[in-house]
Design an enzyme around this catalytic site. Structure first.
Site, PDB file in Angstrom:
ATOM      1  N   ALA A  63       0.244   6.764   7.008  1.00 44.78           N
ATOM      2  CA  ALA A  63       0.489   8.183   7.305  1.00 44.78           C
ATOM      3  C   ALA A  63       1.755   8.630   6.578  1.00 44.78           C
ATOM      4  O   ALA A  63       2.641   7.822   6.303  1.00 44.78           O
ATOM      5  CB  ALA A  63       0.669   8.363   8.812  1.00 44.78           C
ATOM      6  N   GLY A 104      -1.537   3.465   8.543  1.00 46.97           N
ATOM      7  CA  GLY A 104      -2.767   4.251   8.439  1.00 46.97           C
ATOM      8  C   GLY A 104      -3.633   3.788   7.273  1.00 46.97           C
ATOM      9  O   GLY A 104      -4.859   3.955   7.292  1.00 46.97           O
ATOM     10  N   GLU A 107      -5.573   1.088   8.663  1.00 47.63           N
ATOM     11  CA  GLU A 107      -6.506   1.678   9.645  1.00 47.63           C
ATOM     12  C   GLU A 107      -7.697   2.336   8.936  1.00 47.63           C
ATOM     13  O   GLU A 107      -8.832   2.285   9.429  1.00 47.63           O
ATOM     14  CB  GLU A 107      -5.764   2.683  10.522  1.00 47.63           C
ATOM     15  CG  GLU A 107      -4.751   1.980  11.448  1.00 47.63           C
ATOM     16  CD  GLU A 107      -3.905   2.954  12.227  1.00 47.63           C
ATOM     17  OE1 GLU A 107      -3.167   3.735  11.595  1.00 47.63           O
ATOM     18  OE2 GLU A 107      -3.974   2.945  13.463  1.00 47.63           O
ATOM     19  N   GLU A 127       3.874   0.006  11.895  1.00 47.33           N
ATOM     20  CA  GLU A 127       4.301   1.182  12.656  1.00 47.33           C
ATOM     21  C   GLU A 127       5.421   0.883  13.643  1.00 47.33           C
ATOM     22  O   GLU A 127       6.278   1.715  13.911  1.00 47.33           O
ATOM     23  CB  GLU A 127       3.103   1.789  13.410  1.00 47.33           C
ATOM     24  CG  GLU A 127       2.143   2.581  12.534  1.00 47.33           C
ATOM     25  CD  GLU A 127       1.034   1.716  11.927  1.00 47.33           C
ATOM     26  OE1 GLU A 127       1.208   0.486  11.875  1.00 47.33           O
ATOM     27  OE2 GLU A 127       0.021   2.302  11.497  1.00 47.33           O
TER      28      GLU A 127
HETATM   29  C1  3H9 Z   1       1.356   5.350  10.145  1.00 39.86           C
HETATM   30  O1  3H9 Z   1       0.595   5.028   9.283  1.00 39.86           O
HETATM   31  C2  3H9 Z   1       0.929   5.921  11.488  1.00 39.86           C
HETATM   32  C3  3H9 Z   1      -0.509   5.789  11.788  1.00 39.86           C
HETATM   33  O2  3H9 Z   1      -0.800   4.566  12.399  1.00 39.86           O
HETATM   34  C4  3H9 Z   1      -0.966   6.822  12.770  1.00 39.86           C
HETATM   35  C5  3H9 Z   1      -0.795   8.258  12.415  1.00 39.86           C
HETATM   36  C6  3H9 Z   1      -1.462   9.200  13.409  1.00 39.86           C
HETATM   37  N1  3H9 Z   1       5.229   8.190   4.132  1.00 39.86           N
HETATM   38  O3  3H9 Z   1       9.788   2.181  -0.433  1.00 39.86           O
HETATM   39  P1  3H9 Z   1       9.682   2.788  -1.755  1.00 39.86           P
HETATM   40  C7  3H9 Z   1       7.928   7.067  -0.074  1.00 39.86           C
HETATM   41  S1  3H9 Z   1       3.031   5.282   9.943  1.00 39.86           S
HETATM   42  C8  3H9 Z   1       6.053   8.956   3.425  1.00 39.86           C
HETATM   43  O4  3H9 Z   1      10.931   3.122  -2.470  1.00 39.86           O
HETATM   44  P2  3H9 Z   1       8.364   0.399  -2.680  1.00 39.86           P
HETATM   45  C9  3H9 Z   1       9.355   6.583   0.041  1.00 39.86           C
HETATM   46  O5  3H9 Z   1      10.099   7.371   0.930  1.00 39.86           O
HETATM   47  C10 3H9 Z   1       3.252   4.685   8.289  1.00 39.86           C
HETATM   48  N2  3H9 Z   1       6.729   8.511   2.327  1.00 39.86           N
HETATM   49  O6  3H9 Z   1       8.744   1.931  -2.754  1.00 39.86           O
HETATM   50  C11 3H9 Z   1       9.815   6.719  -1.395  1.00 39.86           C
HETATM   51  O7  3H9 Z   1      10.113   8.084  -1.615  1.00 39.86           O
HETATM   52  P3  3H9 Z   1      11.330   8.523  -2.569  1.00 39.86           P
HETATM   53  C12 3H9 Z   1       3.047   3.219   8.200  1.00 39.86           C
HETATM   54  C13 3H9 Z   1       6.550   7.242   1.984  1.00 39.86           C
HETATM   55  O8  3H9 Z   1       7.400   0.205  -3.763  1.00 39.86           O
HETATM   56  C14 3H9 Z   1       8.570   6.373  -2.199  1.00 39.86           C
HETATM   57  O9  3H9 Z   1       7.478   6.565  -1.310  1.00 39.86           O
HETATM   58  N3  3H9 Z   1       3.406   2.773   6.856  1.00 39.86           N
HETATM   59  C15 3H9 Z   1       5.709   6.388   2.712  1.00 39.86           C
HETATM   60  O10 3H9 Z   1       9.576  -0.432  -2.631  1.00 39.86           O
HETATM   61  C16 3H9 Z   1       8.534   4.966  -2.690  1.00 39.86           C
HETATM   62  O11 3H9 Z   1       8.793   4.097  -1.587  1.00 39.86           O
HETATM   63  C17 3H9 Z   1       4.589   2.243   6.606  1.00 39.86           C
HETATM   64  O12 3H9 Z   1       5.411   2.038   7.468  1.00 39.86           O
HETATM   65  C18 3H9 Z   1       5.017   6.912   3.826  1.00 39.86           C
HETATM   66  N4  3H9 Z   1       4.173   6.161   4.546  1.00 39.86           N
HETATM   67  O13 3H9 Z   1       7.633   0.196  -1.283  1.00 39.86           O
HETATM   68  C19 3H9 Z   1       4.844   1.882   5.171  1.00 39.86           C
HETATM   69  N5  3H9 Z   1       5.741   5.168   2.132  1.00 39.86           N
HETATM   70  O14 3H9 Z   1      10.956   8.025  -3.930  1.00 39.86           O
HETATM   71  C20 3H9 Z   1       6.148   2.517   4.725  1.00 39.86           C
HETATM   72  C21 3H9 Z   1       6.560   5.269   1.075  1.00 39.86           C
HETATM   73  O15 3H9 Z   1      11.334  10.006  -2.442  1.00 39.86           O
HETATM   74  N6  3H9 Z   1       6.409   2.319   3.318  1.00 39.86           N
HETATM   75  N7  3H9 Z   1       7.052   6.522   0.979  1.00 39.86           N
HETATM   76  O16 3H9 Z   1      12.540   7.891  -2.010  1.00 39.86           O
HETATM   77  C22 3H9 Z   1       6.836   1.128   2.821  1.00 39.86           C
HETATM   78  O17 3H9 Z   1       6.954   0.135   3.497  1.00 39.86           O
HETATM   79  C23 3H9 Z   1       7.194   1.090   1.377  1.00 39.86           C
HETATM   80  O18 3H9 Z   1       7.573   2.376   0.970  1.00 39.86           O
HETATM   81  C24 3H9 Z   1       6.041   0.625   0.466  1.00 39.86           C
HETATM   82  C25 3H9 Z   1       6.419   0.823  -1.023  1.00 39.86           C
HETATM   83  C26 3H9 Z   1       5.793  -0.866   0.717  1.00 39.86           C
HETATM   84  C27 3H9 Z   1       4.792   1.417   0.738  1.00 39.86           C
END
Ligand code: 3H9
Length: 702
Positions: A63, A104, A107, A127
């Site tokens: 998400a 998500g 999911e 999450e």
């Molecule tokens: C969820 O899914 C809830 C659901 O169960 C239910 C909903 C109803 N959203 O980390 P990076 C951005 S909760 C928004 O530097 P990497 C990040 O801010 C979600 N933005 O790269 C950054 O922006 P900026 C569950 C996101 O390659 C850019 O992308 N998911 C999101 O080192 C690059 O990110 C998580 O918790 C996001 N979901 O790592 C995963 N993800 O360039 C969270 C990334 O402007 N994300 N951004 O600074 C991560 O763990 C890492 O970002 C990921 C990439 C491994 C994906």
């Protein structure tokens, strides 16, 4: 259809390809695109199977986290609705997972009927680290596909698994070999399914195997995570959601999951943990360091000093595969240092976390020397010698003479002026502070201290190295104690002063641990050693601003040789692991209070908390004003990752945002008045705090 999801067809297969850089976050446009694409594929009679994959970047990072604070996560179509639509499809749906499927994202894959993943893919439900639970079916579908125990473990820990593990756990059907295109593999898989007339699968028809687990399974699980998750709200809700999956049909379980998700999403904890997520990303953006700044190549590293700190720093680089030289002029100390490193690795190996071969590989990268001429080809040199300016300057003068041009010269000082150290060389542009936290091979935080003349490419280079050695670097400016220790000073000052005014070490530690710190201030000082605190103050008399009562109790304990745990006595008495009150502390506090004209009184827990925390926050405001930290969230990262500030409170500045800056300001003013001369000296609100509070803003506005 929106550009966020590309719809195309080939023969009897429809493709829905997520197209939203950087990580295909499931914002409203993507949700709409998925929903519309699905409807189209479902209605098209020529389409027999559907592949969901990515057109750009990894499969899906989940998400869009930014939508939670904005509230737009509730804009229709909702994620659970879209996934239910997919799960209910009568045509087989295949997820083609490249790179990662998180939150998500996983999911979405679970709502599909079959999953094909590249062998490098990571799949997880992180999450819980954002203060929430998987709210789009993850807690109900994963137990059905992977079993309750595996699902619970993944959901509560938030730790992703590899594609191979996922296949073993039963929720990936095919792992694609290195170099193979996942969409092609998913297409082939879909064709096989069609040839076999394989059915679309509906999670609602899948049983949950509760019977194979003992009746007290959940109770035992709760006990096993109790210590690690103390204070956190979301883990318990995750467990409740999985419990629901065990007893409810899918449709009711999803409803329960939705309720629990909403319980989490509006909590201060969820805001705090999401704040930290974005804080980590923001910390990598350093003012004055452009995106295209070229980093210097770093292959060889040298560490000066073979003590605890030097050894810990060396281990970080060995772990990451850097050829590293440990230099110490004292050959015996050097030998001891190498012995400690080997022993640490062997302990890790005994726990099964390293193989014997890995230990030897790491040790094989280590060379030692007692001569500076041996490190002339090092690309990065980190000094970790005794914390004294003269000693450090002498080291840097020698480094300047022996190191190759362009080598980065770093100091691990925690308190000294990096500008002054840099001026001991003819190349201050190459000098930087790298403040590791003890134990340096364990703690994730790295304060990167930018001196006046440090060049941007040096900063860029150390940020890259920090990522390789798995540290969290936060760039700060030069001042006494930088950000972390400078903010710690008023926190400790107030804890010690409160002891003179009538609080006890037990009260102070209880209040602070109840707040969420793993350890209270008095226990922390006993662990670190009273002597360190005493000697630092002696070396920096400016910190006390001439206040004669400052640290008086530490002085008394120091004079008695009560240095804390290492001497068996400090604020507490120690008998092995047992700790008990030290009755002398009250007497010493009474004497010091009398000497400094302090009237002892009953101190409330609220006063302990406010007086320890609010001056720390106020110092953070001064640090921001002075530009020592670029943003308030940098202070939060430092406090959460280096000083045990509870992550679920998001750091001190976020905590202040949450309780309201006006409340912090009013309390500071109250103590300023109440505490007379002492209050006048130490409780002056920072102008920035005053301004933000008056304007009704938070520290996020800086
Ligand atoms: C969820 O899914 C809830 C659901 O169960 C239910 C909903 C109803 N959203 O980390 P990076 C951005 S909760 C928004 O530097 P990497 C990040 O801010 C979600 N933005 O790269 C950054 O922006 P900026 C569950 C996101 O390659 C850019 O992308 N998911 C999101 O080192 C690059 O990110 C998580 O918790 C996001 N979901 O790592 C995963 N993800 O360039 C969270 C990334 O402007 N994300 N951004 O600074 C991560 O763990 C890492 O970002 C990921 C990439 C491994 C994906």
């Amino acid at each position: 259809m929106s550009d966020s999801v590309i719809y195309k067809t080939q023969g009897q297969i429809a493709y829905l390809l997520l197209n939203s850089a950087p990580v295909n976050g499931l914002g409203q446009a993507v949700r709409q695109g998925l929903s519309d694409g699905f409807a189209q594929a479902s209605q098209d009679n020529t389409i027999k199977a559907i592949v969901v994959g990515s057109n750009i970047g990894p499969f899906c990072g989940g998400a869009d986290i930014a939508e939670f604070s904005a509230g737009t996560f509730a804009d229709k179509p909702l994620l659970p609705q879209v996934f239910n639509q997919i799960d209910a499809s009568s045509k087989p749906v295949i997820a083609a997972i490249d790179g990662l499927a998180l939150g998500g994202g996983l999911e979405l894959a679970l709502a599909c009927d079959y999953r094909v993943a590249t062998n490098k893919a990571k799949l997880g439900l992180p999450e819980v680290h954002l203060g929430i639970l998987p709210g789009a079916g993850g807690t109900q579908r994963l137990p059905r596909l992977a079993g309750i125990a595996n699902a619970l473990q993944m959901i509560v820990s938030g730790t992703p698994v590899s594609a191979q593990q996922a296949q073993q756990l039963g929720f990936v059907d095919l792992v694609v070999k290195e170099g193979e295109d996942v969409i092609t593999a998913a297409t082939n898989y879909a064709e096989q399914l069609l040839a076999q007339q394989a059915p679309a699968l509906n999670c609602a028809d899948m049983p949950v195997d509760r019977e194979s687990l003992p009746s007290d399974y959940f109770a035992e699980f709760r006990k096993s995570i109790e210590r690690k998750t103390r204070g956190f709200y979301a883990p318990e809700r995750c467990i409740q959601a999985v419990e629901a999956a065990c007893v409810l049909p899918l449709v009711d379980g999803l409803k329960k999951e939705g309720e629990l998700f909403l319980e989490c999403i509006n909590t201060p904890q969820a805001r705090a943990q999401q704040h930290l997520f974005f804080a980590e990303r923001a910390a990598g953006k350093v003012p004055g360091v452009a995106k295209d700044t070229q980093a210097r190549p770093v292959k060889k590293v040298a560490v000066i000093g073979s003590g605890t700190m030097g050894g810990g720093i060396v281990m970080n680089f060995l772990n990451a595969g850097f050829a590293t030289t440990m230099l110490d002029l004292n050959a015996q100390a050097l030998e001891r240092g190498v012995g400690v490193i080997r022993k640490n690795y062997e302990i890790t190996a005994k726990k099964g976390k390293l193989t014997g071969q890995q230990v030897e590989q790491r040790m094989g990268l280590l060379t030692t020397s007692t001569q500076y001429s041996d490190i002339q080809d090092a690309d990065l040199v980190i000094e970790a010698v005794f914390e004294k300016m003269d000693v450090k300057k002498a080291v840097f003068k020698t480094l300047d003479e022996c190191c190759k041009p362009g080598a980065i010269l770093a100091t691990n000082t925690s308190t000294l002026d990096v500008n002054e150290i840099a001026e001991a060389t003819s190349r201050p542009q190459d000098v930087i502070g790298l403040h590791f936290f003890s134990p340096a091979n364990v703690m994730r935080l790295l304060e990167v201290v930018r001196a006046e003349k440090t060049s941007p490419d040096v900063i860029k280079t150390v940020l890259g190295c920090a990522a390789k050695i798995k540290k969290l670097p936060v760039v700060v400016g030069v001042c006494f104690g930088f950000v972390g220790n400078r903010m710690l000073e008023p926190y400790g000052r107030e804890a010690l002063r409160l002891l003179l005014e009538g609080a006890t070490p037990e009260q102070i530690d209880r209040v602070l641990t109840e707040f969420g710190f793993p350890m209270g201030f008095c226990s922390m000082i006993d662990l670190a050693g009273n002597d360190i605190s005493y000697l630092t103050r002696q070396a920096h008399p400016e910190v006390t601003q001439g206040d004669p009562s400052y640290g008086a109790l530490v002085d008394s304990l120091y004079e008695l040789g009560h240095y804390g745990q290492k001497t068996g006595c400090g604020f507490y008495q120690y008998n092995g692991r047992d700790k008990s009150a030290n009755p002398d502390v009250i007497t010493l506090a009474e004497q010091a209070a009398f000497k400094h004209g302090i009237t002892r009184r009953e101190i409330s827990d609220q006063e302990v908390l406010e007086r320890c925390l609010y001056p720390l926050i106020n110092e953070g405001a001064l640090i921001l004003e002075e530009g020592i930290a670029a943003r308030a969230s940098d202070c939060d990262l430092i406090y959460v990752n280096g000083y045990g500030f509870p992550a679920w409170r998001g750091g001190p500045m976020q905590y202040a945002n949450e309780i309201g800056l006006t409340n912090v300001l009013n309390a500071l003013n109250k103590y300023k008045e109440q505490l007379g001369e002492y209050g006048e000296r130490w409780f002056k609100p920072a102008p920035l705090l005053q301004k933000l509070a008056t304007d009704g803003k938070s520290f996020n506005a800086v």
